[in-house]
Design an enzyme around this catalytic site. Sequence first.
Site, PDB file in Angstrom:
ATOM      1  N   LYS A  91       0.852  -1.201   0.000  1.00 30.49           N
ATOM      2  CA  LYS A  91       0.000   0.000   0.000  1.00 30.49           C
ATOM      3  C   LYS A  91       0.886   1.249   0.000  1.00 30.49           C
ATOM      4  O   LYS A  91       1.856   1.324   0.771  1.00 30.49           O
ATOM      5  CB  LYS A  91      -0.907  -0.019   1.233  1.00 30.49           C
ATOM      6  CG  LYS A  91      -1.996   1.048   1.235  1.00 30.49           C
ATOM      7  CD  LYS A  91      -2.894   0.895   2.460  1.00 30.49           C
ATOM      8  CE  LYS A  91      -4.023   1.903   2.477  1.00 30.49           C
ATOM      9  NZ  LYS A  91      -4.863   1.791   3.690  1.00 30.49           N
ATOM     10  N   SER A 166      -9.838   2.202   2.587  1.00 27.93           N
ATOM     11  CA  SER A 166      -8.938   2.898   1.701  1.00 27.93           C
ATOM     12  C   SER A 166      -8.008   1.972   0.914  1.00 27.93           C
ATOM     13  O   SER A 166      -7.441   2.386  -0.090  1.00 27.93           O
ATOM     14  CB  SER A 166      -8.092   3.882   2.501  1.00 27.93           C
ATOM     15  OG  SER A 166      -7.250   3.191   3.403  1.00 27.93           O
ATOM     16  N   SER A 190      -9.860  -0.199   6.863  1.00 33.71           N
ATOM     17  CA  SER A 190      -9.297  -0.160   5.507  1.00 33.71           C
ATOM     18  C   SER A 190      -8.585  -1.423   5.044  1.00 33.71           C
ATOM     19  O   SER A 190      -8.206  -1.514   3.867  1.00 33.71           O
ATOM     20  CB  SER A 190      -8.349   1.025   5.377  1.00 33.71           C
ATOM     21  OG  SER A 190      -9.100   2.202   5.272  1.00 33.71           O
TER      22      SER A 190
END
Length: 497
Positions: A91, A166, A190
Amino acid sequence: MAKTFIVTDSAEELTRLSAAELAQKIHSREVSSREVTEAHLKRIKDVDGELHAFLHVGEEAALAAADTVDKSLDAGEQPASALAGVPLALKDVFTTTDAPTTCGSKMLEGYMSPYDATVTRRIREAGIPILGKTNLDEFAMGSSTENSAYGPTHNPYDPERTAGGSGGGSSAALASGEAPLAIGTDTGGSIRQPAALTNTVGVKPTYGTVSRYGLVACASSLDQGGPCARTVLDTALLHEVIAGHDKFDATSVDRPVAPVVEAAREGAKGDLSGMTIGVVKQFNREGYQAGVLERFAAAVDQLKSQGAKIVEVDCPHFDDALAAYYLILPCEVSSNLARFDGMRYGLRAGDDGTHSAEEVMAISRAEGFGPEVKRRIILGTYALSVGYYDAYYLQAQRVRTLIAQDFKAAYEQCDVLISPTTPSTAFKLGEKSEDPLEMYNFDLCTLPLNLAGLCGMSVPAGFASDTQLPVGLQIMAPAFQDDRLYRVGAAFEAGLN
Ligand code: GLN
């Protein structure tokens, strides 16, 4: 039916196998890490134009890391870890010295960090090639990746829908076969929420067990990095790589990592006798999508048939979690994001000789941050200001304590708690973007445990009969008992048909 990009539909074999299977093949020299890494890079080339899971693909660096693993294995050395040679998607909120770290923001476009995050370093030391950096909502604020300054990620099961947020980039990469392993961060859901929407597994470890050093902060008292994969065992293997004490993170706890891999292997036998599982009353009721409640009821039946004792548990303050979270988080955001002032990191706008330093800061922030980030900074600044602090921030902290007490009382009655991970299956891109409150509501089930600092997992629970889209089962456990997630998650996975 629209074209899908699910790994099982079209991907070639090396991108369909689990990380554990790939590791076994690499370590026995049946295939090389380079071949496995190349297969995933090719898959990225084939599908990422439509999915947009990646913000940056580091082909050269990934292949170089793979070659290092191959060379050492060819020389007869022991693999650096159980996952050595198996590539991963990171990420884009963890710093990397060899690729930009943007956090999905214009503010950090092209930003190169001078150091690796501890999670990044551990991944490299474990011999895991990093394929690239995955898309996310700007600074991890959002539930759909639509807040990314670089455009949204699409769900491999239906590209018109969100892959969650997210961490939608990481979940889409897994579901499509672009990567067998991924790293996410979970501040209010997330990791778990994107996992639920893409039929993958995601774990939010206990606060303090995975280092936040080099994880660009959203809300420091809530943020935690965690492992994502397509199977519970793969997730456990990655958990073991990234967890552990770190002297560079003041909130890192110095205690042994929970035996997560052992628990996953034990769980895979499918027997849950002796376990008591609590169904959270507050998260199993009207208002949720019928297809989600149906799958959840089926999950409860399945766990019962596997020997678990099921009890219903009342957590009355969970109803206030959303309001408390959306005060505490913006307060921390307003403080954390003050560092992006156009002077020290990334974007500087308006520096043309006609503006004062203060004006340059204001112009940079106006240009660099997107609307959701600005909304939260303003909200947090307001809630922390003199005269409002007691009414908002302090009150929210009190609610936080009550939620922790609800969890404590619940775990006196059971070993783990369960709920649906999300109130509905993946929504259409654009469907909620005009209404922030509706978007916030999507995190209803995931954020209580962040407020209490505990751990949770989302594991695939089949497909909703009304939308034909994936549903996630959320499992929650007490602090430092992360192994319980894996025990129950692996058993559930083994019993699911
Ligand atoms: N969707 C939640 C939010 O917008 C959670 C984000 C996260 O976990 N990073 O804050």
